[in-house]
Enzyme design. Structure first.
Site, PDB file in Angstrom:
ATOM      1  N   LYS A   1       0.845  -1.205   0.000  1.00  0.00           N
ATOM      2  CA  LYS A   1       0.000   0.000   0.000  1.00  0.00           C
ATOM      3  C   LYS A   1       0.879   1.253   0.000  1.00  0.00           C
ATOM      4  O   LYS A   1       0.652   2.182  -0.777  1.00  0.00           O
ATOM      5  CB  LYS A   1      -0.879   0.018   1.238  1.00  0.00           C
ATOM      6  CG  LYS A   1      -1.535   1.359   1.545  1.00  0.00           C
ATOM      7  CD  LYS A   1      -2.397   1.340   2.780  1.00  0.00           C
ATOM      8  CE  LYS A   1      -1.646   1.616   4.044  1.00  0.00           C
ATOM      9  NZ  LYS A   1      -1.318   3.039   4.303  1.00  0.00           N
ATOM     10  N   ASN A   2       1.906   1.258   0.860  1.00  0.00           N
ATOM     11  CA  ASN A   2       2.690   2.488   1.033  1.00  0.00           C
ATOM     12  C   ASN A   2       3.692   2.721  -0.081  1.00  0.00           C
ATOM     13  O   ASN A   2       4.426   3.699  -0.055  1.00  0.00           O
ATOM     14  CB  ASN A   2       3.375   2.474   2.405  1.00  0.00           C
ATOM     15  CG  ASN A   2       2.358   2.600   3.520  1.00  0.00           C
ATOM     16  OD1 ASN A   2       1.180   2.910   3.275  1.00  0.00           O
ATOM     17  ND2 ASN A   2       2.776   2.323   4.731  1.00  0.00           N
TER      18      ASN A   2
ATOM     19  N   ARG B   1      -5.535  10.490   4.140  1.00  0.00           N
ATOM     20  CA  ARG B   1      -4.610  11.511   4.591  1.00  0.00           C
ATOM     21  C   ARG B   1      -3.364  11.585   3.734  1.00  0.00           C
ATOM     22  O   ARG B   1      -2.830  12.654   3.461  1.00  0.00           O
ATOM     23  CB  ARG B   1      -4.232  11.189   6.046  1.00  0.00           C
ATOM     24  CG  ARG B   1      -3.525  12.279   6.707  1.00  0.00           C
ATOM     25  CD  ARG B   1      -2.372  11.794   7.510  1.00  0.00           C
ATOM     26  NE  ARG B   1      -1.431  12.863   7.621  1.00  0.00           N
ATOM     27  CZ  ARG B   1      -0.345  12.954   6.839  1.00  0.00           C
ATOM     28  NH1 ARG B   1      -0.126  12.049   5.923  1.00  0.00           N
ATOM     29  NH2 ARG B   1       0.489  13.953   6.980  1.00  0.00           N
TER      30      ARG B   1
ATOM     31  N   ILE C   1       7.629   7.284  16.756  1.00  0.00           N
ATOM     32  CA  ILE C   1       7.272   7.937  15.490  1.00  0.00           C
ATOM     33  C   ILE C   1       5.973   8.731  15.590  1.00  0.00           C
ATOM     34  O   ILE C   1       5.924   9.899  15.227  1.00  0.00           O
ATOM     35  CB  ILE C   1       7.161   6.899  14.343  1.00  0.00           C
ATOM     36  CG1 ILE C   1       8.452   6.084  14.208  1.00  0.00           C
ATOM     37  CG2 ILE C   1       6.780   7.585  13.030  1.00  0.00           C
ATOM     38  CD1 ILE C   1       9.669   6.892  13.762  1.00  0.00           C
TER      39      ILE C   1
ATOM     40  N   CYS D   1      -5.419  12.314  11.813  1.00  0.00           N
ATOM     41  CA  CYS D   1      -6.036  11.002  11.619  1.00  0.00           C
ATOM     42  C   CYS D   1      -6.000  10.303  12.980  1.00  0.00           C
ATOM     43  O   CYS D   1      -5.649  10.883  13.995  1.00  0.00           O
ATOM     44  CB  CYS D   1      -5.279  10.207  10.570  1.00  0.00           C
ATOM     45  SG  CYS D   1      -3.734   9.570  11.186  1.00  0.00           S
TER      46      CYS D   1
ATOM     47  N   ARG E   1      -8.403  -0.590   4.464  1.00  0.00           N
ATOM     48  CA  ARG E   1      -7.530   0.426   3.842  1.00  0.00           C
ATOM     49  C   ARG E   1      -6.196  -0.184   3.432  1.00  0.00           C
ATOM     50  O   ARG E   1      -5.545   0.285   2.510  1.00  0.00           O
ATOM     51  CB  ARG E   1      -7.280   1.581   4.820  1.00  0.00           C
ATOM     52  CG  ARG E   1      -8.429   2.532   5.033  1.00  0.00           C
ATOM     53  CD  ARG E   1      -7.971   3.721   5.856  1.00  0.00           C
ATOM     54  NE  ARG E   1      -6.694   4.193   5.382  1.00  0.00           N
ATOM     55  CZ  ARG E   1      -5.664   4.498   6.183  1.00  0.00           C
ATOM     56  NH1 ARG E   1      -5.781   4.390   7.484  1.00  0.00           N
ATOM     57  NH2 ARG E   1      -4.520   4.925   5.686  1.00  0.00           N
TER      58      ARG E   1
ATOM     59  N   ARG F   1      -1.257  15.049  11.945  1.00  0.00           N
ATOM     60  CA  ARG F   1      -0.336  14.615  10.888  1.00  0.00           C
ATOM     61  C   ARG F   1       0.172  15.887  10.181  1.00  0.00           C
ATOM     62  O   ARG F   1      -0.298  16.261   9.128  1.00  0.00           O
ATOM     63  CB  ARG F   1      -1.043  13.672   9.918  1.00  0.00           C
ATOM     64  CG  ARG F   1      -1.576  12.401  10.556  1.00  0.00           C
ATOM     65  CD  ARG F   1      -0.474  11.433  11.010  1.00  0.00           C
ATOM     66  NE  ARG F   1       0.239  10.806   9.920  1.00  0.00           N
ATOM     67  CZ  ARG F   1      -0.167   9.683   9.320  1.00  0.00           C
ATOM     68  NH1 ARG F   1      -1.284   9.127   9.674  1.00  0.00           N
ATOM     69  NH2 ARG F   1       0.532   9.156   8.344  1.00  0.00           N
ATOM     70  N   PRO F   2       1.111  16.594  10.811  1.00  0.00           N
ATOM     71  CA  PRO F   2       1.607  17.840  10.223  1.00  0.00           C
ATOM     72  C   PRO F   2       2.266  17.587   8.863  1.00  0.00           C
ATOM     73  O   PRO F   2       2.709  16.471   8.587  1.00  0.00           O
ATOM     74  CB  PRO F   2       2.623  18.320  11.247  1.00  0.00           C
ATOM     75  CG  PRO F   2       2.999  17.125  12.026  1.00  0.00           C
ATOM     76  CD  PRO F   2       1.803  16.238  12.048  1.00  0.00           C
ATOM     77  N   ILE F   3       2.297  18.626   8.059  1.00  0.00           N
ATOM     78  CA  ILE F   3       2.979  18.506   6.754  1.00  0.00           C
ATOM     79  C   ILE F   3       4.006  19.619   6.587  1.00  0.00           C
ATOM     80  O   ILE F   3       4.384  19.972   5.463  1.00  0.00           O
ATOM     81  CB  ILE F   3       1.970  18.527   5.584  1.00  0.00           C
ATOM     82  CG1 ILE F   3       1.136  19.814   5.605  1.00  0.00           C
ATOM     83  CG2 ILE F   3       1.057  17.307   5.611  1.00  0.00           C
ATOM     84  CD1 ILE F   3       0.313  20.009   4.332  1.00  0.00           C
ATOM     85  N   ASP F   4       4.478  20.167   7.706  1.00  0.00           N
ATOM     86  CA  ASP F   4       5.448  21.265   7.646  1.00  0.00           C
ATOM     87  C   ASP F   4       6.712  20.884   6.881  1.00  0.00           C
ATOM     88  O   ASP F   4       7.273  21.696   6.144  1.00  0.00           O
ATOM     89  CB  ASP F   4       5.806  21.743   9.057  1.00  0.00           C
ATOM     90  CG  ASP F   4       6.306  20.601   9.940  1.00  0.00           C
ATOM     91  OD1 ASP F   4       5.597  19.582  10.059  1.00  0.00           O
ATOM     92  OD2 ASP F   4       7.422  20.682  10.467  1.00  0.00           O
ATOM     93  N   LEU F   5       7.135  19.624   7.016  1.00  0.00           N
ATOM     94  CA  LEU F   5       8.362  19.196   6.315  1.00  0.00           C
ATOM     95  C   LEU F   5       8.118  19.107   4.803  1.00  0.00           C
ATOM     96  O   LEU F   5       8.980  19.444   3.998  1.00  0.00           O
ATOM     97  CB  LEU F   5       8.836  17.838   6.852  1.00  0.00           C
ATOM     98  CG  LEU F   5       9.149  17.785   8.346  1.00  0.00           C
ATOM     99  CD1 LEU F   5       9.495  16.365   8.774  1.00  0.00           C
ATOM    100  CD2 LEU F   5      10.280  18.740   8.700  1.00  0.00           C
TER     101      LEU F   5
ATOM    102  N   ASP G   1       4.660   0.740  11.990  1.00  0.00           N
ATOM    103  CA  ASP G   1       3.447   0.073  11.512  1.00  0.00           C
ATOM    104  C   ASP G   1       3.336  -1.354  12.032  1.00  0.00           C
ATOM    105  O   ASP G   1       2.257  -1.946  11.985  1.00  0.00           O
ATOM    106  CB  ASP G   1       3.411   0.044   9.977  1.00  0.00           C
ATOM    107  CG  ASP G   1       3.281   1.439   9.405  1.00  0.00           C
ATOM    108  OD1 ASP G   1       3.512   1.617   8.199  1.00  0.00           O
ATOM    109  OD2 ASP G   1       2.970   2.369  10.183  1.00  0.00           O
TER     110      ASP G   1
END
Ligand code: EPZ
Length: 416
Positions: A22-23, A92, A327, A116, A397, A121-125, A305
């Site tokens: 999936k990933n 997400r 994490i 989530c 999912r 789930r920041p996206i600053d990076l 995970d």
């Protein structure tokens, strides 16, 4: 709403081929829009997250769908650069489309993916990496409006090896003029799979799997066909299920190296692990013992995970195992559900102490998130009596057909 019902306590035995990852397939589906033509993906799993990505591709104007077992995308007709809120909220990780849309269109408009079950789930990076490439971004009432008419390659440093930020930076850099050097990149195998797909399409990316990835932008692309790597977390799930219930399993389409920290833990717990190229064999008596301390970390460390999944396998192990989740902030939501089955787990912040109990008993439980749901299946297979698992949309999912797969190992499991 359907649920999964397991009659636990049975020994498991059999062989399984592991589904596609999936990933890996999610960022690769985003990458298909870099090429104004046809990309054919083989070995893609049938998952709700994959269907969500197909809906995003179609919204953007691409043709996308299944042709038999192949998932094909034709991005020649792509004519939009926005992803509406309802599609962003479905999944997400759709933020990984941002870099690819900017690279192809020079503009992008996405709503903030939001949090989530695992916490914020920041996206600053992600945004920092794209800004370093020259993208301009404005955030207005939860929507991000980005323009990147003239992205130029340069050295980009990630303050931490974020998987998604690494993928977004690589995809955006494919549309930047010149060379981009990505420093402190994530080293997960799925990044290498993305690199291999991109190179197969004509892009020039190298170094994935190490902390430094080099991308030569604006290379001519062409139609391609690519087979997606197997899912190492699904493999870890089925190994943990047999370890917990007792039995023997031969997994095909797996990479030993990608699973090494998980198989090392299962071996330390008392399982016998062997196997050749592309396969792993695990034997377990079902009587395991604790394995000391498990600390989750970016690859090649122990995968976050697999934390819930290994925890479920060790619920009846002799002694106590300490888990440290480094994490995600909120990745112990499965603990309360496992305790309903008789588990003895105490949590303080990022630390969970699992003390083995003589037996687990089946109960009515509810999935809290994708891997927490997988953990409930593992525990249900080792528990005496019937376990009924609700909210299985979380499991769907990431797992193509766990009932089919676990039945193939002799489990008494059904979808109701
Ligand atoms: C990917 O998520 C995976 N998802 C996750 O798998 C996996 O758990 C995670 O990598 C770690 O391996 C997909 O690939 C679709 P990160 P991602 O960016 O990219 C923080 C599953 O179960 N962070 O490496 O979101 C973040 O909050 C899923 O299959 C920032 O602070 O992971 C987290 O604490 C769950 N700012 C940590 O970094 C950012 O801009 C790691 O996140 C980005 C991340």
């Amino acid at each position: 709403m359907s649920h999964i019902v397991i009659q636990g306590g049975r020994r498991l035995e059999g062989a399984l081929a592991v589904q596609g990852a999936k990933n890996s397939v999610l960022p690769i589906l985003a990458a298909t829009i870099l090429h104004p033509g046809r990309s054919v993906l083989l070995g893609c799993p049938h998952l709700s997250d994959v269907e969500a990505s197909i809906r995003i591709l179609r919204h953007l104007g691409c043709k996308a769908g299944w042709e038999g077992e192949a998932l094909t995308v034709d991005a020649s007709s792509l004519d939009r650069w926005d992803i509406p809120d309802h599609l962003m909220r479905e999944m997400r990780s759709s933020v990984v489309f941002l870099g690819a849309i900017l690279a192809r269109m020079g503009w992008a408009e996405l709503s903030h993916p939001g949090g989530c079950e695992l916490g914020p789930r920041p996206i600053d990076l992600h945004l920092s990496a794209l800004r370093q490439l020259g993208a301009l971004m404005r955030e207005e009432s939860g929507c991000m409006r980005c323009s990147a008419q003239h992205m130029a390659g340069r050295e980009i440093v990630l303050s931490m090896p974020s998987v998604g930020a690494t993928e977004n930076a690589i995809l955006a850099a494919c549309g930047a003029q010149g060379e981009t050097i990505l420093v402190n990149a994530a080293r997960e195998p799925e990044i290498t799979d993305l690199q291999n797909f991109l190179c197969g399409m004509g892009c020039q990316v190298r170094g994935a799997g190490s902390s430094t990835v080099c991308i030569q932008g604006r290379r001519p692309t062409h139609d391609s066909t690519y087979a997606v790597m197997p899912d190492r977390i699904v493999a870890a799930t089925y190994l943990s299920a047999v370890a917990a219930a007792g039995g023997e399993v031969e997994l095909h389409r797996v990479s030993h190296r990608h699973l090494s920290t998980v198989t090392a833990a299962l071996h330390a717990a008392g399982c016998q692990i062997s196997g050749g190229e592309g396969q792993v064999v695990l034997c377990s008596t079902g009587q395991l013992h604790s394995v000391g301390t498990i600390r989750t970390a970016p690859y090649p460390g122990f995968p976050t995970d697999a934390q819930a999944i290994l925890m479920a396998a060790l619920l009846r192990a002799k002694g106590a195992t300490v888990f440290v989740e480094n994490i995600f902030e909120n990745r112990y939501r499965h603990v309360d559900e496992l305790c309903r089955m008789g588990a003895d787990i105490s949590v303080a912040d990022r630390v969970a102490v699992v003390t083995g109990v003589p037996a687990l008993f089946g109960a009515k439980v509810r999935c809290t998130d994708l891997r927490g749901g997988a953990a409930l299946m593992v525990a249900g297979l080792a528990a005496g009596g019937e376990t009924l698992i609700d909210d299985i949309f979380h499991i769907q999912r990431g797992y193509e057909d766990p009932v089919r797969d676990l039945r193939a190992l002799g489990a008494e499991i059904r979808l109701e």
